[in-house]
Design an enzyme around this catalytic site. Structure first.
Site, PDB file in Angstrom:
ATOM      1  N   ARG A 117       0.648  14.983  12.772  1.00 48.56           N
ATOM      2  CA  ARG A 117       1.117  14.752  11.410  1.00 48.56           C
ATOM      3  C   ARG A 117       1.231  16.017  10.547  1.00 48.56           C
ATOM      4  O   ARG A 117       0.481  16.204   9.579  1.00 48.56           O
ATOM      5  CB  ARG A 117       0.248  13.696  10.731  1.00 48.56           C
ATOM      6  CG  ARG A 117       0.160  12.429  11.564  1.00 48.56           C
ATOM      7  CD  ARG A 117      -0.513  11.307  10.861  1.00 48.56           C
ATOM      8  NE  ARG A 117       0.373  10.662   9.891  1.00 48.56           N
ATOM      9  CZ  ARG A 117       0.026   9.607   9.172  1.00 48.56           C
ATOM     10  NH1 ARG A 117      -1.166   9.100   9.289  1.00 48.56           N
ATOM     11  NH2 ARG A 117       0.872   9.061   8.330  1.00 48.56           N
ATOM     12  N   CYS A 154      -4.824  13.069  12.405  1.00 45.62           N
ATOM     13  CA  CYS A 154      -5.633  11.853  12.313  1.00 45.62           C
ATOM     14  C   CYS A 154      -5.481  11.122  13.634  1.00 45.62           C
ATOM     15  O   CYS A 154      -4.841  11.616  14.558  1.00 45.62           O
ATOM     16  CB  CYS A 154      -5.203  10.988  11.149  1.00 45.62           C
ATOM     17  SG  CYS A 154      -3.617  10.243  11.388  1.00 45.62           S
ATOM     18  N   ARG A 176      -8.779  -0.264   4.248  1.00 46.42           N
ATOM     19  CA  ARG A 176      -7.900   0.703   3.605  1.00 46.42           C
ATOM     20  C   ARG A 176      -6.572   0.062   3.221  1.00 46.42           C
ATOM     21  O   ARG A 176      -5.951   0.486   2.249  1.00 46.42           O
ATOM     22  CB  ARG A 176      -7.600   1.870   4.560  1.00 46.42           C
ATOM     23  CG  ARG A 176      -8.772   2.791   4.809  1.00 46.42           C
ATOM     24  CD  ARG A 176      -8.331   3.958   5.660  1.00 46.42           C
ATOM     25  NE  ARG A 176      -7.032   4.428   5.193  1.00 46.42           N
ATOM     26  CZ  ARG A 176      -6.138   5.055   5.929  1.00 46.42           C
ATOM     27  NH1 ARG A 176      -6.404   5.331   7.192  1.00 46.42           N
ATOM     28  NH2 ARG A 176      -4.985   5.432   5.435  1.00 46.42           N
ATOM     29  N   ASP A 235       4.343   0.840  11.991  1.00 43.69           N
ATOM     30  CA  ASP A 235       3.124   0.200  11.475  1.00 43.69           C
ATOM     31  C   ASP A 235       2.952  -1.235  11.976  1.00 43.69           C
ATOM     32  O   ASP A 235       1.945  -1.871  11.681  1.00 43.69           O
ATOM     33  CB  ASP A 235       3.131   0.217   9.940  1.00 43.69           C
ATOM     34  CG  ASP A 235       2.874   1.609   9.379  1.00 43.69           C
ATOM     35  OD1 ASP A 235       2.507   2.513  10.154  1.00 43.69           O
ATOM     36  OD2 ASP A 235       3.050   1.798   8.153  1.00 43.69           O
ATOM     37  N   LYS A 294       0.837  -1.211   0.000  1.00 39.21           N
ATOM     38  CA  LYS A 294       0.000   0.000   0.000  1.00 39.21           C
ATOM     39  C   LYS A 294       0.874   1.264   0.000  1.00 39.21           C
ATOM     40  O   LYS A 294       0.636   2.185  -0.772  1.00 39.21           O
ATOM     41  CB  LYS A 294      -0.901   0.009   1.244  1.00 39.21           C
ATOM     42  CG  LYS A 294      -1.657   1.304   1.417  1.00 39.21           C
ATOM     43  CD  LYS A 294      -2.444   1.349   2.698  1.00 39.21           C
ATOM     44  CE  LYS A 294      -1.700   1.896   3.881  1.00 39.21           C
ATOM     45  NZ  LYS A 294      -1.456   3.336   3.896  1.00 39.21           N
ATOM     46  N   ASN A 295       1.887   1.280   0.862  1.00 45.35           N
ATOM     47  CA  ASN A 295       2.680   2.500   1.001  1.00 45.35           C
ATOM     48  C   ASN A 295       3.607   2.750  -0.188  1.00 45.35           C
ATOM     49  O   ASN A 295       4.224   3.800  -0.292  1.00 45.35           O
ATOM     50  CB  ASN A 295       3.491   2.468   2.305  1.00 45.35           C
ATOM     51  CG  ASN A 295       2.589   2.673   3.517  1.00 45.35           C
ATOM     52  OD1 ASN A 295       1.402   2.965   3.364  1.00 45.35           O
ATOM     53  ND2 ASN A 295       3.153   2.517   4.704  1.00 45.35           N
TER      54      ASN A 295
HETATM   55  C1  UD1 Z   1       4.426   6.887   6.096  1.00 46.94           C
HETATM   56  C2  UD1 Z   1       3.528   5.674   5.957  1.00 46.94           C
HETATM   57  C3  UD1 Z   1       2.947   5.264   7.311  1.00 46.94           C
HETATM   58  C4  UD1 Z   1       4.090   5.067   8.321  1.00 46.94           C
HETATM   59  C5  UD1 Z   1       5.003   6.294   8.362  1.00 46.94           C
HETATM   60  C6  UD1 Z   1       6.225   6.100   9.233  1.00 46.94           C
HETATM   61  C7  UD1 Z   1       2.625   5.893   3.735  1.00 46.94           C
HETATM   62  C8  UD1 Z   1       1.456   6.159   2.867  1.00 46.94           C
HETATM   63  N1  UD1 Z   1       2.444   5.991   5.053  1.00 46.94           N
HETATM   64  O1  UD1 Z   1       3.620   7.956   6.572  1.00 46.94           O
HETATM   65  O2  UD1 Z   1       2.225   4.060   7.131  1.00 46.94           O
HETATM   66  O3  UD1 Z   1       3.542   4.853   9.595  1.00 46.94           O
HETATM   67  O4  UD1 Z   1       5.472   6.599   7.024  1.00 46.94           O
HETATM   68  O5  UD1 Z   1       6.958   4.994   8.799  1.00 46.94           O
HETATM   69  O6  UD1 Z   1       3.681   5.561   3.245  1.00 46.94           O
HETATM   70  N2  UD1 Z   1       6.691  14.702  10.208  1.00 46.94           N
HETATM   71  C9  UD1 Z   1       6.889  16.042  10.471  1.00 46.94           C
HETATM   72  N3  UD1 Z   1       6.794  16.919   9.417  1.00 46.94           N
HETATM   73  C10 UD1 Z   1       6.495  16.510   8.152  1.00 46.94           C
HETATM   74  C11 UD1 Z   1       6.304  15.135   7.907  1.00 46.94           C
HETATM   75  C12 UD1 Z   1       6.400  14.251   8.966  1.00 46.94           C
HETATM   76  O7  UD1 Z   1       7.163  16.444  11.597  1.00 46.94           O
HETATM   77  O8  UD1 Z   1       6.418  17.347   7.248  1.00 46.94           O
HETATM   78  C13 UD1 Z   1       6.813  13.721  11.310  1.00 46.94           C
HETATM   79  C14 UD1 Z   1       5.531  12.920  11.553  1.00 46.94           C
HETATM   80  O9  UD1 Z   1       4.628  13.615  12.390  1.00 46.94           O
HETATM   81  C15 UD1 Z   1       6.096  11.670  12.192  1.00 46.94           C
HETATM   82  C16 UD1 Z   1       7.427  11.482  11.466  1.00 46.94           C
HETATM   83  O10 UD1 Z   1       7.763  12.752  10.921  1.00 46.94           O
HETATM   84  O11 UD1 Z   1       6.358  11.913  13.543  1.00 46.94           O
HETATM   85  C17 UD1 Z   1       7.402  10.457  10.359  1.00 46.94           C
HETATM   86  O12 UD1 Z   1       6.334  10.746   9.477  1.00 46.94           O
HETATM   87  P1  UD1 Z   1       6.405  10.372   7.931  1.00 46.94           P
HETATM   88  O13 UD1 Z   1       7.594   9.500   7.697  1.00 46.94           O
HETATM   89  O14 UD1 Z   1       6.276  11.609   7.118  1.00 46.94           O
HETATM   90  O15 UD1 Z   1       5.089   9.507   7.757  1.00 46.94           O
HETATM   91  P2  UD1 Z   1       4.156   9.452   6.491  1.00 46.94           P
HETATM   92  O16 UD1 Z   1       4.965   9.600   5.246  1.00 46.94           O
HETATM   93  O17 UD1 Z   1       2.989  10.333   6.704  1.00 46.94           O
END
Ligand code: UD1
Length: 436
Positions: A122, A117, A406, A314, A22-23
């Site tokens: 996030r 969420c 999902r 995850d 999915k990711n």
């Molecule tokens: C992706 C995965 C999700 C997984 C996560 C962490 C997908 C679709 N989803 O989510 O399943 O749990 O990686 O492995 O691939 N953060 C910030 N600022 C930002 C972006 C992120 O502070 O602009 C923080 C987030 O709050 C979190 C951390 O960075 O604490 C990691 O988040 P991120 O790696 O971005 O997760 P996703 O890409 O949303």
């Protein structure tokens, strides 16, 4: 609204084939916006998140053709406005990843802020800093992030993608997709190393991009004039595979997970060995070895979630369920999403003993769990609750299973094929949907 009714207590026995990740597939679908030619994808999982992303792509001018089971062709004509609205982005955070392709190819993007969420706040600040580093001008307008490239296109640049929790997977992919069509060279530092980042880079390179170093913290991208069509097969879903491995371990059954990449699950396999679960593995399969769960209780085993190749956030909820039945106290520390503990209160309803201490959960293993009605709150937590139901005495009802649809292809069918007693039932509406 659907619920799962689970009769617990039977060890699972059988084989399950891993679906596409999915990711990986969600950003790869977004990458189809980077070319007018056809992107043909194989191993596309049949998930509601995929359907949501396809709806967004269609709104953005893409034509989607289902060419067979788990196969899609996408052709993207830039006719529609480069705008992704709140109604769709709020449903699925990964839809924010259309931003990079829109900005890169059309020089402009307007995408709704995804909002928080059930697993935490996030933010998207790292994405925004990355686009700015490539030369985009960014502003916020009526809840949307609006970005514009200079008329001659993004120049490219050096983007530092760290967050307070390590590198961001989503920001790495989003900024990478904006950079592939930049006029110059870009360097992404503190980039995420997840296999899904590598899969996206492989797909982009098959489309004619020049991305080097994906899978390491420094990714170099030489911008090209245009991308072309390509064929790509999505990598197997390491989180789905890991969930079924834990399902085997928790029920004391023999579960063989085929078509996976064990090298993507090193942290989970290490934790399983430490806890005493018997595991056999080959090049593309993992099998749990049977055990009497009442006589041979597992050793309590601490884990800390970390960016890849550390223990994946995850799989944190699934690990917690396994530890609820261990012979002693274990500590689970969440370093990626510190508030990702919605499942904790539901597990207490089954008789688990867990207390939260700031970003950690202390799990005191009990001899058995007993079934109850419990509520799914997010995708991976709901999978964990299903696992808990499979091992609880009596009946467990898991509500709000739309979360699980999902990200898990027909989970109930797969568990049933391995001897699990689980059925889907429709019940009268009992609540609002929550974004994830
Ligand atoms: C992706 C995965 C999700 C997984 C996560 C962490 C997908 C679709 N989803 O989510 O399943 O749990 O990686 O492995 O691939 N953060 C910030 N600022 C930002 C972006 C992120 O502070 O602009 C923080 C987030 O709050 C979190 C951390 O960075 O604490 C990691 O988040 P991120 O790696 O971005 O997760 P996703 O890409 O949303």
């Amino acid at each position: 609204m659907d619920i799962f009714v689970i009769q617990g207590g039977k060890p699972l026995e059988g084989t399950v084939r891993t679906a596409g990740a999915k990711n990986s597939v969600l950003p790869i679908l977004a990458a189809a916006l980077l070319t007018e030619e056809t992107l043909s994808l194989e191993n596309v999982p049949d998930l509601s998140d995929v359907r949501t992303m396809l709806r967004i792509l269609e709104m953005l001018g893409a034509e989607v053709e289902h060419t067979g089971p788990n196969r899609l062709d996408i052709r993207s004509r830039p006719s529609a406005q480069p705008v992704a609205p709140w109604e769709l982005v709020r449903k699925m955070r990964a839809s924010f990843e259309v931003f990079g392709p829109l900005l890169g190819r059309r020089g402009r993007a307007e995408v709704s802020y995804p909002g928080g969420c059930s697993i935490g706040v996030r933010p998207v600040d790292a994405h925004i800093r990355g686009f700015e580093a490539l030369g985009a001008k960014i502003r916020t307008q009526e809840g949307y992030v609006v970005a514009e490239a200079p008329p001659e296109g993004l120049p490219g640049g050096e983007a530092y993608l760290a967050t307070s929790s390590g590198s961001s997977v989503g920001a790495t992919r989003n900024v990478m997709m904006a950079a592939v069509l930049a006029r110059g060279r870009s360097v992404l530092t503190c980039a995420a190393c997840e296999p899904e980042v590598v899969d996206l880079a492989d797909c982009l390179n098959a489309m004619g991009a020049k991305v080097h170093g994906a899978g390491s913290p420094t990714i170099e991208i030489q911008g090209v004039e245009a991308l072309h069509g390509a064929k790509h097969s999505v990598i197997p879903d390491r989180i789905e595979a890991g969930t079924y491995v834990v399902a085997g371990a928790i029920t004391g059954g023999r579960v063989r997970v085929e078509g996976c990449r064990p090298e993507h699950l090193t942290a989970l396999l290490d934790a399983l060995y430490r806890s005493g679960v018997g595991i056999e593995r080959g090049r593309d399969w993992i099998e749990t070895q049977p055990r009497d769960i009442h006589k041979e209780r597992l050793r309590p085993t601490d884990i800390t979630t970390q960016p890849y190749p550390g223990f994946p956030t995850d799989l944190q909820a699934q690990w917690m369920v396994l530890m609820t039945l261990a012979d002693g106290v274990s500590v689970i520390t969440e370093r990626i999403f510190p508030d990702r503990y919605m499942h904790l209160a539901e597990l207490l309803r089954l008789g688990a003993r867990i207390r939260r201490q700031e970003t950690a959960a202390v799990v005191e293993g009990v001899a058995s769990l007993s079934g109850a009605s419990i509520m799914a709150s997010d995708l991976r937590a709901s999978a964990a609750l299903v696992l808990a139901g499979l091992v609880s005495k009596g009946q467990t009802q898991v509500h709000r299973v739309y979360h699980i649809d999902r990200g898990y292809e027909r989970i109930e069918e797969r568990l049933e094929n391995m001897g699990g007693s689980i059925r889907r039932e429709s019940v009268a509406v009992e609540g609002q949907s929550a974004p994830g």
